[in-house]
Write a protein that holds these residues in place. Structure first.
Motif, PDB file in Angstrom:
ATOM      1  N   TRP A   1       0.817  -1.215   0.000  1.00 17.44           N
ATOM      2  CA  TRP A   1       0.000   0.000   0.000  1.00 17.44           C
ATOM      3  C   TRP A   1       0.854   1.270   0.000  1.00 17.44           C
ATOM      4  O   TRP A   1       0.413   2.311  -0.467  1.00 17.44           O
TER       5      TRP A   1
ATOM      6  N   ILE B   1       1.310   2.971  -3.442  1.00 15.53           N
ATOM      7  CA  ILE B   1       0.257   3.761  -4.075  1.00 15.53           C
ATOM      8  C   ILE B   1       0.852   5.119  -4.445  1.00 15.53           C
ATOM      9  O   ILE B   1       1.498   5.765  -3.608  1.00 15.53           O
TER      10      ILE B   1
ATOM     11  N   GLN C   1      -9.546   1.562  -5.527  1.00 20.27           N
ATOM     12  CA  GLN C   1      -9.080   2.365  -6.663  1.00 20.27           C
ATOM     13  C   GLN C   1      -7.791   1.792  -7.266  1.00 20.27           C
ATOM     14  O   GLN C   1      -7.598   1.857  -8.476  1.00 20.27           O
ATOM     15  N   TYR C   2      -6.963   1.183  -6.437  1.00 24.68           N
ATOM     16  CA  TYR C   2      -5.686   0.645  -6.919  1.00 24.68           C
ATOM     17  C   TYR C   2      -5.671  -0.891  -6.952  1.00 24.68           C
ATOM     18  O   TYR C   2      -4.621  -1.503  -7.050  1.00 24.68           O
ATOM     19  N   ASN C   3      -6.861  -1.474  -6.890  1.00 26.22           N
ATOM     20  CA  ASN C   3      -7.006  -2.940  -6.978  1.00 26.22           C
ATOM     21  C   ASN C   3      -6.153  -3.687  -5.970  1.00 26.22           C
ATOM     22  O   ASN C   3      -5.541  -4.715  -6.277  1.00 26.22           O
TER      23      ASN C   3
END
Length: 145
Positions: free
Chosen positions: A115, A118, A140-142
Motif C-alpha cells: 500500500w 500507491i 481504486q488501486y485494486n
C-alpha cells in the motif's frame, strides 16, 4: 512498539517493551487490575488508552471497536469509554514482537510495502485511518482489503 507523534502503541502481547520504555508503575498497576477487554495500549504523556480491535489477528488493517481513556493522575478511576467503529490501524506488525504468532508478521510487513507503493500515498496519510476512505483507496488501486 509503534511510535506516532510521541505516543506509544503496543499490542497486549508486547507490554514488556512498553513497560521498559516508559517505566510508569501506575501504568503497570492499571494493566494488571483492569477488567477492560483490550488489544492495544496507547501511552501518551501519562494518559493511557486501552483499545479494543476484535479483528486484530484477522484483518489487514484492524478496526477500532472502542477505546477506554484513563487520564494521567487518575489511572485508578474508571476510564471514559468511546465507541469507534470507523478508525483502523496500519502497520500492525509494529505493535507486536517479531515472534508474534497471532498473524504472519512478515506478510504484514509486505502488506505495508504494497500500500505504500500507491502513487503519492503521502497525500493520503491524514485520511487513511478512516475505514471508508481506506477501502475506497484500496479499491481504486485494486489492492485487496
Amino acid at each position: 512498539m509503534k511510535v506516532v507523534c510521541g505516543s506509544y502503541y503496543v499490542h497486549k502481547s508486547n507490554l514488556n517493551e512498553l513497560f521498559n520504555k516508559v517505566q510508569d508503575k501506575d501504568l503497570e498497576v492499571l494493566i494488571q487490575q483492569t477488567d477492560v477487554d483490550y488489544d492495544v495500549v496507547k501511552y501518551d504523556k501519562g494518559n493511557v488508552t486501552l483499545i479494543k480491535a476484535s479483528d486484530w489477528d484477522t484483518a489487514n488493517e484492524p478496526l477500532i471497536d472502542y477505546t477506554v481513556l484513563f487520564k494521567v493522575g487518575s489511572l485508578s478511576e474508571p476510564g471514559v469509554k468511546r465507541m469507534n467503529g470507523r478508525q483502523i490501524y496500519h502497520n500492525k506488525w509494529m505493535f507486536v514482537s517479531p515472534d508474534y504468532t497471532g498473524f504472519d508478521v512478515e506478510e504484514a510487513k509486505e502488506r505495508t510495502a504494497i500500500w505504500n507503493s500507491i502513487p503519492d500515498i503521502k497525500s493520503h496519510k491524514s485520511r487513511i485511518g478512516n475505514k471508508t476512505y481506506w477501502v475506497e483507496l484500496l479499491n481504486q488501486y485494486n489492492i485487496p482489503v
